[in-house]
Write a protein that holds these residues in place. Structure first.
Motif, PDB file in Angstrom:
ATOM      1  N   LEU A 155      57.571  31.397   9.481  1.00  8.75           N
ATOM      2  CA  LEU A 155      58.850  31.895   9.981  1.00  8.75           C
ATOM      3  C   LEU A 155      58.707  32.701  11.265  1.00  8.75           C
ATOM      4  N   ALA A 156      57.684  33.541  11.319  1.00  6.18           N
ATOM      5  CA  ALA A 156      57.481  34.374  12.510  1.00  6.18           C
ATOM      6  C   ALA A 156      57.242  33.506  13.737  1.00  6.18           C
ATOM      7  N   ALA A 157      56.424  32.470  13.572  1.00  7.07           N
ATOM      8  CA  ALA A 157      56.150  31.558  14.687  1.00  7.07           C
ATOM      9  C   ALA A 157      57.410  30.801  15.085  1.00  7.07           C
ATOM     10  N   GLY A 158      58.232  30.481  14.082  1.00  2.00           N
ATOM     11  CA  GLY A 158      59.488  29.783  14.350  1.00  2.00           C
ATOM     12  C   GLY A 158      60.432  30.627  15.177  1.00  2.00           C
ATOM     13  N   GLN A 159      60.548  31.901  14.821  1.00  3.84           N
ATOM     14  CA  GLN A 159      61.424  32.800  15.569  1.00  3.84           C
ATOM     15  C   GLN A 159      60.928  32.979  17.005  1.00  3.84           C
ATOM     16  N   LEU A 160      59.602  33.077  17.161  1.00  3.82           N
ATOM     17  CA  LEU A 160      59.024  33.230  18.494  1.00  3.82           C
ATOM     18  C   LEU A 160      59.282  31.984  19.340  1.00  3.82           C
ATOM     19  N   ALA A 161      59.196  30.814  18.693  1.00  5.65           N
ATOM     20  CA  ALA A 161      59.436  29.559  19.409  1.00  5.65           C
ATOM     21  C   ALA A 161      60.871  29.487  19.918  1.00  5.65           C
ATOM     22  N   ILE A 162      61.794  30.021  19.132  1.00 12.96           N
ATOM     23  CA  ILE A 162      63.199  30.037  19.555  1.00 12.96           C
ATOM     24  C   ILE A 162      63.389  30.946  20.761  1.00 12.96           C
ATOM     25  N   GLU A 163      62.763  32.121  20.746  1.00 15.77           N
ATOM     26  CA  GLU A 163      62.875  33.033  21.885  1.00 15.77           C
ATOM     27  C   GLU A 163      62.252  32.421  23.139  1.00 15.77           C
ATOM     28  N   HIS A 164      61.131  31.725  22.973  1.00 19.01           N
ATOM     29  CA  HIS A 164      60.496  31.066  24.111  1.00 19.01           C
ATOM     30  C   HIS A 164      61.404  29.972  24.670  1.00 19.01           C
ATOM     31  N   TYR A 165      62.123  29.310  23.768  1.00 15.99           N
ATOM     32  CA  TYR A 165      63.065  28.277  24.206  1.00 15.99           C
ATOM     33  C   TYR A 165      64.095  28.887  25.154  1.00 15.99           C
ATOM     34  N   TRP A 166      64.667  30.030  24.758  1.00 15.97           N
ATOM     35  CA  TRP A 166      65.698  30.661  25.579  1.00 15.97           C
ATOM     36  C   TRP A 166      65.143  31.083  26.937  1.00 15.97           C
ATOM     37  N   ALA A 167      63.944  31.647  26.945  1.00 12.88           N
ATOM     38  CA  ALA A 167      63.355  32.090  28.211  1.00 12.88           C
ATOM     39  C   ALA A 167      63.175  30.907  29.161  1.00 12.88           C
ATOM     40  N   GLY A 168      62.702  29.789  28.636  1.00  8.41           N
ATOM     41  CA  GLY A 168      62.503  28.598  29.453  1.00  8.41           C
ATOM     42  C   GLY A 168      63.816  27.992  29.915  1.00  8.41           C
ATOM     43  N   ALA A 169      64.810  27.976  29.007  1.00 12.79           N
ATOM     44  CA  ALA A 169      66.105  27.387  29.339  1.00 12.79           C
ATOM     45  C   ALA A 169      66.810  28.202  30.411  1.00 12.79           C
ATOM     46  N   LEU A 170      66.683  29.523  30.342  1.00 13.18           N
ATOM     47  CA  LEU A 170      67.307  30.380  31.345  1.00 13.18           C
ATOM     48  C   LEU A 170      66.652  30.164  32.707  1.00 13.18           C
ATOM     49  N   ARG A 171      65.339  30.035  32.718  1.00 18.97           N
ATOM     50  CA  ARG A 171      64.641  29.809  33.986  1.00 18.97           C
ATOM     51  C   ARG A 171      65.074  28.487  34.617  1.00 18.97           C
ATOM     52  N   ARG A 172      65.242  27.448  33.791  1.00 22.34           N
ATOM     53  CA  ARG A 172      65.667  26.151  34.326  1.00 22.34           C
ATOM     54  C   ARG A 172      67.009  26.266  35.052  1.00 22.34           C
ATOM     55  N   ALA A 173      67.902  27.073  34.507  1.00 24.71           N
ATOM     56  CA  ALA A 173      69.225  27.215  35.118  1.00 24.71           C
ATOM     57  C   ALA A 173      69.191  28.121  36.339  1.00 24.71           C
ATOM     58  N   VAL A 194      66.515  29.503  38.144  1.00 24.21           N
ATOM     59  CA  VAL A 194      65.530  29.241  39.198  1.00 24.21           C
ATOM     60  C   VAL A 194      65.612  27.802  39.712  1.00 24.21           C
ATOM     61  N   ASP A 195      65.665  26.839  38.773  1.00 19.44           N
ATOM     62  CA  ASP A 195      65.628  25.430  39.167  1.00 19.44           C
ATOM     63  C   ASP A 195      67.008  24.842  39.454  1.00 19.44           C
ATOM     64  N   GLY A 196      68.064  25.505  38.981  1.00 18.72           N
ATOM     65  CA  GLY A 196      69.405  24.995  39.222  1.00 18.72           C
ATOM     66  C   GLY A 196      69.828  23.877  38.294  1.00 18.72           C
ATOM     67  N   ASP A 197      69.099  23.703  37.178  1.00 13.24           N
ATOM     68  CA  ASP A 197      69.455  22.667  36.203  1.00 13.24           C
ATOM     69  C   ASP A 197      70.570  23.208  35.308  1.00 13.24           C
ATOM     70  N   ILE A 198      71.807  22.972  35.716  1.00 12.74           N
ATOM     71  CA  ILE A 198      72.941  23.554  34.981  1.00 12.74           C
ATOM     72  C   ILE A 198      73.396  22.697  33.810  1.00 12.74           C
ATOM     73  N   GLU A 199      72.766  21.546  33.635  1.00  8.97           N
ATOM     74  CA  GLU A 199      73.106  20.712  32.471  1.00  8.97           C
ATOM     75  C   GLU A 199      72.226  21.056  31.277  1.00  8.97           C
ATOM     76  N   ASN A 200      70.928  21.218  31.536  1.00  6.36           N
ATOM     77  CA  ASN A 200      69.979  21.442  30.449  1.00  6.36           C
ATOM     78  C   ASN A 200      69.507  22.882  30.331  1.00  6.36           C
ATOM     79  N   GLY A 201      69.734  23.689  31.372  1.00  2.58           N
ATOM     80  CA  GLY A 201      69.336  25.085  31.334  1.00  2.58           C
ATOM     81  C   GLY A 201      70.370  25.935  30.629  1.00  2.58           C
ATOM     82  N   SER A 202      70.037  27.206  30.441  1.00  9.73           N
ATOM     83  CA  SER A 202      70.959  28.136  29.780  1.00  9.73           C
ATOM     84  C   SER A 202      71.723  28.938  30.829  1.00  9.73           C
ATOM     85  N   LEU A 203      73.038  28.755  30.838  1.00 11.82           N
ATOM     86  CA  LEU A 203      73.903  29.449  31.801  1.00 11.82           C
ATOM     87  C   LEU A 203      74.455  30.714  31.150  1.00 11.82           C
ATOM     88  N   MET A 204      73.592  31.690  30.936  1.00 15.42           N
ATOM     89  CA  MET A 204      74.015  32.910  30.252  1.00 15.42           C
ATOM     90  C   MET A 204      75.085  33.625  31.074  1.00 15.42           C
TER      91      MET A 204
END
Length: 340
Positions: free
Chosen positions: A270-288, A290-300
């Motif tokens: 479970l702990a690894a699962g929760q960490l994986a979810i947080e890593h997902y958000w960090a990567g998704a935010l960067r895609r939006a 920094v990279d400008g990927d507004i379809e697949n990135g996170s537009l917080m």
């Protein structure tokens, strides 16, 4: 002294800024250029440390200091594995204010920040927790409603403010979430807040390093487009994230299912699962951002995003907010006060 100055005096004195307007710390966005611009314009910028290493934070503080001689703060995440080292970096640079987010701070972290002479600010989701933080030595409280962008709690600012502002009077209290106009700032100050925190309007400012695509998504969005993420599996307690609806929103739902299945198979705890979810958000935010990927990135973005219609310089945003707050307070003044 204007009515606005009177109401915001405590917050302005605490921040050491001309206006009691803080900037929310936004990962990938709240860096040297935006932070220095906000402080130079009379607000209070805050560096988002996020997952930075101590070396990276050291460089970011130095670079910000080269761009402004005004006060600014640093936001640290309480769960960061190098937390004490990060506090040490802030201390070496003489950072005046440290904001702790992401959970209850440890006694050691509080003691180290106080020993460095910095003012400590913490987020409080309930009145009881706010009281506990004040007893532990926190110098100011931030209450953030569910209207805000990024990681959010379940309660609106309107309710939190009613619960917390009347009972937390020993220290300044700053309010955040859904604030996009100066009239709202005036109302919160009249209700007892010492100042406000805004993120969404600054994220799309001229000085923000966010990708042009990211900003354009803000200009097109309405309040109802900024939705909170849904938790799929109660075993994986995910802090909801408010962001603009896109393909990335659906991808996060699928990611949660994928992780839950891995936990079921025993391939991940479970702990690894929760960490994986947080890593997902960090990567998704960067895609939006920094990279400008507004379809697949996170537009917080917060629900105030509908009030962000064009790119404006930070100084113009702050001046506009102050003028609107002044006008709102003046319109409510008695004839005697107006004459004075």
């Amino acid at each position: 002294m204007t009515r606005l100055d009177q109401l915001s005096q405590r917050g302005r004195d605490f921040l050491g800024a001309r206006q009691a307007i803080m900037a929310g710390a936004m990962t990938w966005v709240s860096e040297r250029h935006l932070v220095s611009a906000i402080s130079n314009a009379g607000g209070f910028g805050v560096i988002a440390c996020g997952s930075m290493t101590p070396a990276l934070l050291d460089a970011e503080i130095a670079a910000t200091r080269a761009l402004t001689d005004k006060p600014f703060g640093v936001n640290l995440i309480t769960l960061h594995p190098a937390m004490m080292e990060l506090i040490g970096v802030c201390a070496r640079h003489g950072v005046s204010h440290i904001v702790l987010a992401g959970g209850l701070p440890s006694g050691a972290a509080i003691a180290a920040i106080k020993a460095a002479g910095a003012k400590l600010m913490c987020f409080a989701p309930t009145a009881a927790l706010a009281r506990k933080l004040v007893r532990s030595g926190v110098d100011a409280i931030i209450i953030e409603g569910s209207e805000a962008g990024g990681h959010i709690g379940p309660v609106s600012l309107g309710v939190l403010a009613q619960e917390i502002l009347p009972v937390i009077t020993d220290v300044p209290v700053f309010v955040a979430g859904g604030i996009g106009r100066g009239a709202a700032i005036a109302a919160w100050l009249e209700m007892g807040a010492s100042g406000v925190q805004l993120g969404t309007r600054f994220a799309a400012s001229a000085e923000s390093v966010a990708h042009a695509n990211f900003k354009k998504a803000f200009f097109r969005a309405s309040a109802r487009d900024a939705v909170a993420s849904v938790q799929i599996d109660p075993r994986l307690p995910v802090i909801p994230v408010r962001a603009l609806k896109n393909a990335g929103t659906e991808a996060f739902t699928a990611k949660q299912r994928e992780i839950a299945e891995a936990v079921d198979r025993g391939a991940m705890d479970l702990a690894a699962g929760q960490l994986a979810i947080e890593h997902y958000w960090a990567g998704a935010l960067r895609r939006a951002v920094v990279d400008g990927d507004i379809e697949n990135g996170s537009l917080m973005a917060g629900q105030s995003v509908g009030m962000v219609t064009r790119e404006q310089p930070v100084a113009e945003i702050i001046a506009e907010l102050v003028a609107e707050a002044d006008a709102a307070l003046h319109s409510r003044a008695s004839p005697f006060e107006s004459a004075a």
